[in-house]
Scaffold this motif. Structure first.
Motif, mmCIF file in Angstrom:
data_model
loop_
_atom_site.group_PDB
_atom_site.id
_atom_site.type_symbol
_atom_site.label_atom_id
_atom_site.label_comp_id
_atom_site.label_asym_id
_atom_site.label_seq_id
_atom_site.Cartn_x
_atom_site.Cartn_y
_atom_site.Cartn_z
ATOM 1 N N UNK A 1 0.851 -1.190 0.000
ATOM 2 C CA UNK A 1 0.000 0.000 0.000
ATOM 3 C C UNK A 1 0.885 1.237 0.000
ATOM 4 N N UNK A 2 0.312 2.380 -0.417
ATOM 5 C CA UNK A 2 1.104 3.611 -0.498
ATOM 6 C C UNK A 2 1.756 3.923 0.835
ATOM 7 N N UNK A 3 0.986 3.846 1.913
ATOM 8 C CA UNK A 3 1.535 3.896 3.261
ATOM 9 C C UNK A 3 1.481 2.484 3.833
ATOM 10 N N UNK A 4 2.578 2.043 4.413
ATOM 11 C CA UNK A 4 2.572 0.749 5.094
ATOM 12 C C UNK A 4 2.542 0.979 6.606
ATOM 13 N N UNK A 5 1.834 0.097 7.303
ATOM 14 C CA UNK A 5 1.969 0.054 8.748
ATOM 15 C C UNK A 5 3.275 -0.652 9.065
ATOM 16 N N UNK A 6 4.093 -0.074 9.912
ATOM 17 C CA UNK A 6 5.428 -0.610 10.165
ATOM 18 C C UNK A 6 5.617 -0.869 11.650
ATOM 19 N N UNK A 7 5.904 -2.132 11.968
ATOM 20 C CA UNK A 7 6.304 -2.524 13.322
ATOM 21 C C UNK A 7 7.800 -2.820 13.279
ATOM 22 N N UNK A 8 8.571 -2.098 14.059
ATOM 23 C CA UNK A 8 10.022 -2.302 14.120
ATOM 24 C C UNK A 8 10.374 -2.883 15.488
ATOM 25 N N UNK A 9 11.063 -4.008 15.484
ATOM 26 C CA UNK A 9 11.486 -4.663 16.722
ATOM 27 C C UNK A 9 13.012 -4.632 16.769
ATOM 28 N N UNK A 10 13.549 -4.171 17.898
ATOM 29 C CA UNK A 10 14.995 -4.050 18.042
ATOM 30 C C UNK A 10 15.408 -4.499 19.434
ATOM 31 N N UNK A 11 16.726 -4.568 19.657
ATOM 32 C CA UNK A 11 17.243 -4.833 20.993
ATOM 33 C C UNK A 11 17.240 -3.554 21.806
ATOM 34 N N UNK A 12 17.512 -3.658 23.104
ATOM 35 C CA UNK A 12 17.567 -2.460 23.941
ATOM 36 C C UNK A 12 18.693 -1.526 23.514
ATOM 37 N N UNK A 13 19.709 -2.093 22.871
ATOM 38 C CA UNK A 13 20.835 -1.272 22.404
ATOM 39 C C UNK A 13 20.539 -0.619 21.054
ATOM 40 N N UNK A 14 19.358 -0.893 20.511
ATOM 41 C CA UNK A 14 18.987 -0.277 19.245
ATOM 42 C C UNK A 14 19.343 -1.073 18.016
ATOM 43 N N UNK A 15 19.830 -2.333 18.176
ATOM 44 C CA UNK A 15 20.162 -3.173 17.020
ATOM 45 C C UNK A 15 18.854 -3.689 16.414
ATOM 46 N N UNK A 16 18.574 -3.437 15.118
ATOM 47 C CA UNK A 16 17.317 -3.882 14.515
ATOM 48 C C UNK A 16 17.245 -5.402 14.404
ATOM 49 N N UNK A 17 16.099 -5.965 14.766
ATOM 50 C CA UNK A 17 15.894 -7.411 14.736
ATOM 51 C C UNK A 17 14.887 -7.836 13.680
ATOM 52 N N UNK A 18 13.784 -7.127 13.587
ATOM 53 C CA UNK A 18 12.697 -7.582 12.716
ATOM 54 C C UNK A 18 11.793 -6.420 12.349
ATOM 55 N N UNK A 19 11.355 -6.376 11.083
ATOM 56 C CA UNK A 19 10.326 -5.442 10.634
ATOM 57 C C UNK A 19 9.109 -6.237 10.177
ATOM 58 N N UNK A 20 7.935 -5.730 10.502
ATOM 59 C CA UNK A 20 6.687 -6.316 10.016
ATOM 60 C C UNK A 20 5.951 -5.232 9.241
ATOM 61 N N UNK A 21 5.606 -5.530 7.984
ATOM 62 C CA UNK A 21 4.937 -4.576 7.112
ATOM 63 C C UNK A 21 3.469 -4.954 6.972
ATOM 64 N N UNK A 22 2.582 -3.964 7.109
ATOM 65 C CA UNK A 22 1.151 -4.218 7.036
ATOM 66 C C UNK A 22 0.480 -3.286 6.033
ATOM 67 N N UNK A 23 -0.622 -3.769 5.479
ATOM 68 C CA UNK A 23 -1.425 -3.002 4.542
ATOM 69 C C UNK A 23 -2.249 -1.981 5.317
ATOM 70 N N UNK A 24 -1.956 -0.713 5.140
ATOM 71 C CA UNK A 24 -2.631 0.328 5.928
ATOM 72 C C UNK A 24 -4.041 0.613 5.440
ATOM 73 N N UNK A 25 -4.445 0.040 4.296
ATOM 74 C CA UNK A 25 -5.810 0.257 3.822
ATOM 75 C C UNK A 25 -6.794 -0.708 4.471
ATOM 76 N N UNK A 26 -6.295 -1.649 5.276
ATOM 77 C CA UNK A 26 -7.149 -2.552 6.039
ATOM 78 C C UNK A 26 -7.384 -1.969 7.435
#
Length: 510
Positions: free
Chosen positions: A448-473
């Protein structure tokens, strides 16, 4: 044209020290007892802290917002109001009339014009429009924000600002900020002014026309007229604010306060998505009474994460970094500091969210102490998924990551926001993914033009996982589009991600 009896004003650009410029433009009008207004004092203090040294006064400036106000209201008044303003351009470098003339004259050579323009842009702090209205002189004002760090090392973020371009003599100058103005009870009140600031950002990003205060007031009053007429404005209700947003070809998202942590999470999510947030407030101090008020949130003051106090949880809400908000408050000025804290009502024992508005980075003046009554966000029409639903899903995913993978440091941190899919595709090129995953995200994924974005990282800020969602739902679970492995997630997580993507849906990019 020969023989024409029409006369036009002669333009003047006066160069002077900033203090002298404020004294020259903000003079006490006849019949105004209290002077100067708080907004003028605030602005003078603010630009001083930005190390402003020189001002160029544009003596005849036609401001789109003000001239529309004149057309719908002031042109029909007995008093003769000019249809033009003055504009104050502010610089942190020192120069005088002689140096200014040298810059202008040398601009005949393209290379000299480019050099002078770069010099002026580097020093440019923004502008203040001065309206010819007694008592309410501060018009459309765009200034640079505070720097990225405050005195104690806290981060400052301003995700909801935008670029503005101005012309001064032969030069094209630019500043990034968000428009502010003083409330004018003739055509706008605090809610109109707060919404006008918010729409300046969202309309710009969406390619929509930026509405003037008069247009906002008229749209808000199209169907609901609590006071019988649209102009002069006595202020807008929440229903009218929502109607004005719809009139600007956007969707109003109305949220009711729950508690401090959830309210901060909602405000942070939308603000970090680039959507300014309008807050409805109600005074709780004896000297403020029970009148309603509205402000526009433009930025965040961030400190280290607050520790997780619930021993049963393995995740931390990234919004716990927020210590204060930066707001446009028409009673005070742009980028004012507002602390958020819980407030317990004495008669009911109920805990509410309170906003403490202060003079920025200084305790010399406290402007107000208010309860949060509503959160209103103008968003694109097709953005239907909410930050609240993103946060519910993010909590479950981050809890699972924090419990299963030591790389999270015992607690996975989650952030929720919206992002343009085109921007995410570009950022994903630097994630260290396989060639196949990079190509799939760039060319094979339908987002979708805008995606819902969930960003999961460690406490030190190291990125672990992104989850992309359809914002039109509207429901987050069937809206999951992609799971994107980030650098900090171990190879052993592949099996877990395969299983969870089978259950919740979405394609895995590894």
């Amino acid at each position: 044209m020969a023989g024409s009896d029409r006369s036009y004003p002669e333009q003047h650009l006066d160069v002077m020290a900033v203090g002298s410029a404020f004294d020259a433009l903000f003079r006490r009008p006849t019949g105004v007892a209290e002077w100067p207004p708080t907004q003028v004092v605030y602005l003078r203090d603010y630009v001083s802290k930005l190390d402003c040294r020189t001002a160029v006064i544009e003596r005849h400036y036609v401001d789109r917002d003000f001239i529309h106000d004149v057309a719908v209201l002031y042109a029909r008044s007995l008093r003769g109001y000019p249809n033009y303003c003055q504009r104050l351009h502010l610089f942190r470098s020192e120069f005088d009339e002689i140096r200014w003339r040298q810059l202008v004259v040398s601009a005949r050579a393209p290379e000299e014009r480019a050099r002078a323009e770069a010099e002026l842009n580097d020093a440019y702090l923004g502008f203040i429009v001065v309206k010819p209205l007694p008592g309410v002189p501060v018009g459309r004002t765009v200034l640079r924000t505070w720097g990225p760090k405050n005195a104690v090392g806290h981060d400052r973020e301003f995700p909801a600002i935008r670029p503005y371009q101005v012309h001064l003599g032969p030069f094209r100058l630019g500043v990034e900020g968000l428009a502010f103005q003083q409330q004018d009870s003739g055509v706008s009140a605090c809610a109109t002014t707060a919404l006008w600031s918010a729409l300046h950002r969202v309309a710009h990003v969406e390619g929509l026309a930026t509405r003037t205060p008069a247009e906002i007031t008229e749209a808000a009053s199209r169907y609901v007229l609590a006071d019988g007429r649209a102009l002069p404005s006595e202020g807008l209700s929440i229903d009218q604010v929502c109607e004005a947003i719809r009139g600007a070809d956007l969707s109003p998202l109305l949220l009711w306060p729950v508690d401090r942590d959830q309210d901060i999470g909602q405000i942070t999510g939308y603000l970090q998505s680039g959507f300014p947030v309008v807050l409805g407030l109600k005074g709780i101090n004896a000297d403020t009474g029970a009148d309603g008020h509205a402000v526009c949130v433009t930025g965040l003051k961030l400190a280290p994460l607050r520790p997780q106090t619930d021993a049963s949880l393995h995740c931390i809400d990234g919004a716990t970094r927020v210590r204060s908000l930066f707001i446009h408050d028409d009673r005070l000025g742009p980028y004012a500091v507002a602390d958020i804290h819980p407030w317990t009502e004495a008669d009911t024992g109920k805990t509410r969210t309170a906003i403490w508005i202060k003079w920025p980075d200084n305790d010399k003046t406290e402007a107000d102490h208010c309860l949060l009554t509503a959160i209103i966000v103008p968003v694109p029409i097709k953005l239907r998924l909410t930050v609240g639903r993103l946060r519910e899903l993010a909590l479950a995913i981050a809890e699972n990551v924090g419990a299963q993978f030591p790389e999270a440091g015992g607690h996975a941190v989650f952030h929720c926001r919206f992002e343009r899919s085109s921007d995410y595709r570009q950022r994903a090129l630097g994630f260290g993914l396989t060639d196949e995953a990079v190509f799939d995200i760039s060319c094979r994924s339908v987002l979708s033009r805008y995606i819902g974005l969930i960003e999961v990282s460690s406490k030190e800020g190291v990125p672990l996982l992104d989850v992309l969602l359809d914002s039109t739902e509207t429901d987050p679970n069937p809206a999951i589009l992609n799971w994107v492995k980030r650098s900090g997630l171990p190879a052993s997580a592949r099996g877990w991600l395969d299983k969870i993507s089978e259950v919740l849906g979405g394609h895995l990019f590894w």
